[in-house]
Scaffold this motif. Structure first.
Motif, short mmCIF file in Angstrom:
data_model
loop_
_atom_site.label_atom_id
_atom_site.label_comp_id
_atom_site.label_asym_id
_atom_site.label_seq_id
_atom_site.Cartn_x
_atom_site.Cartn_y
_atom_site.Cartn_z
N THR A 141 0.84 -1.20 0.00
CA THR A 141 0.00 0.00 0.00
C THR A 141 0.87 1.25 0.00
O THR A 141 0.62 2.19 -0.76
CB THR A 141 -0.96 0.00 1.21
OG1 THR A 141 -1.80 -1.16 1.13
CG2 THR A 141 -1.80 1.25 1.25
N ILE A 142 1.90 1.26 0.83
CA ILE A 142 2.83 2.41 0.85
C ILE A 142 3.48 2.57 -0.51
O ILE A 142 3.57 3.68 -1.05
CB ILE A 142 3.90 2.22 1.95
CG1 ILE A 142 3.27 2.33 3.34
CG2 ILE A 142 5.04 3.24 1.80
CD1 ILE A 142 4.18 1.90 4.48
N GLY A 143 3.92 1.48 -1.10
CA GLY A 143 4.56 1.53 -2.42
C GLY A 143 3.62 2.03 -3.51
O GLY A 143 4.00 2.86 -4.33
N PHE A 166 1.60 6.07 -7.16
CA PHE A 166 0.46 6.87 -7.60
C PHE A 166 0.82 8.35 -7.57
O PHE A 166 0.51 9.10 -8.51
CB PHE A 166 -0.77 6.60 -6.73
CG PHE A 166 -1.92 7.51 -7.04
CD1 PHE A 166 -2.70 7.29 -8.17
CD2 PHE A 166 -2.19 8.61 -6.24
CE1 PHE A 166 -3.76 8.16 -8.48
CE2 PHE A 166 -3.24 9.47 -6.54
CZ PHE A 166 -4.01 9.25 -7.67
N LEU A 167 1.49 8.78 -6.51
CA LEU A 167 1.91 10.18 -6.42
C LEU A 167 2.91 10.54 -7.51
O LEU A 167 2.82 11.60 -8.13
CB LEU A 167 2.48 10.48 -5.04
CG LEU A 167 1.49 10.48 -3.89
CD1 LEU A 167 2.20 10.56 -2.54
CD2 LEU A 167 0.49 11.62 -4.04
N GLN A 204 6.64 19.40 -5.20
CA GLN A 204 6.09 19.10 -3.87
C GLN A 204 5.61 17.65 -3.79
O GLN A 204 5.88 16.96 -2.81
CB GLN A 204 4.95 20.07 -3.55
CG GLN A 204 5.45 21.48 -3.35
CD GLN A 204 4.33 22.49 -3.23
OE1 GLN A 204 3.21 22.26 -3.66
NE2 GLN A 204 4.65 23.64 -2.66
N ILE A 205 4.92 17.19 -4.81
CA ILE A 205 4.46 15.80 -4.83
C ILE A 205 5.65 14.85 -4.96
O ILE A 205 5.66 13.77 -4.37
CB ILE A 205 3.43 15.57 -5.97
CG1 ILE A 205 2.17 16.37 -5.68
CG2 ILE A 205 3.11 14.10 -6.15
CD1 ILE A 205 1.47 16.00 -4.38
N SER A 206 6.67 15.26 -5.72
CA SER A 206 7.89 14.45 -5.84
C SER A 206 8.52 14.19 -4.48
O SER A 206 8.95 13.08 -4.18
CB SER A 206 8.91 15.15 -6.74
OG SER A 206 8.43 15.29 -8.04
#
Length: 197
Positions: free
Chosen positions: A10-12, A17-18, A44-46
């Protein structure tokens, strides 16, 4: 109760997804402007995705993923600075973001849970596969080193054409690595990225 592998994946997947959403957003923004741009949101998302993928790499005992994220993390921060947006972050956030990587290393080292041998030797797969992962991540990461040096020269955050060439090559190699490692997070994330690159 969720199994640990579900939490890890899930974390991966959230991280991938981000990364995919930031790339998609950058692509749409560039199409709208009719030129390649690097919007603030991209960086920022990176940064958030890099943090999560580093955690994923650690939980998967995958040195190549951790290496790739370690090298780009501060480049994302520098691009936010070049866009003159870093000063808008709350002071607590800036301190946390700058010190977190060091804090993780100190924490794991002091609690005897950080063992370089577990990452490089006892990783559950062949050394050839490990080296494919490392080389793939280095090529994929070098795109941001190239982008950073290019942007520093201009004193402006830009995504030059060499960035996209290195992105495509590195992503293809990571996709092969992900397939050989049976890593659904890498397979899904890089399959999508290749199309945009």
């Amino acid at each position: 109760m969720l199994s640990s592998s579900v939490v890890i994946y899930t974390i991966g997947f959230i991280a991938q997804f981000l990364f995919s959403s930031r790339t998609f957003y950058q692509w749409l923004s560039s199409e709208k402007q009719k030129k390649v741009i690097a919007p603030r949101f991209f960086w920022q998302i990176s940064l958030l995705a890099s943090f999560l993928l580093f955690v994923y790499g650690y939980l998967r005992n995958d040195f190549s993923i951790m290496l790739g994220q370690s090298l780009t993390y501060f480049i994302y921060i520098r691009n936010i600075q070049l866009q003159n947006q870093w000063h808008k972050f709350p002071l607590v956030s800036k301190i946390f973001l700058l010190l977190f990587p060091l804090a993780i290393v100190i924490y794991y080292y002091n609690n005897n849970t950080f063992d370089i041998n577990n990452l490089l030797v006892d990783n559950g797969f062949s050394n050839q596969l490990l080296w494919l992962g490392i080389v793939s991540q280095l090529i994929f990461t070098f795109r941001f080193i190239y982008q950073w040096l290019y942007s520093e020269r201009l004193k402006l955050s830009k995504l030059p054409s060499g960035f996209w060439i290195l992105s495509l090559l590195g992503s293809l190699l990571i996709l092969v690595y992900g397939i050989l490692r049976s890593d659904p997070v890498l397979i899904v994330g890089h399959s999508f990225g290749i199309i945009i690159y």
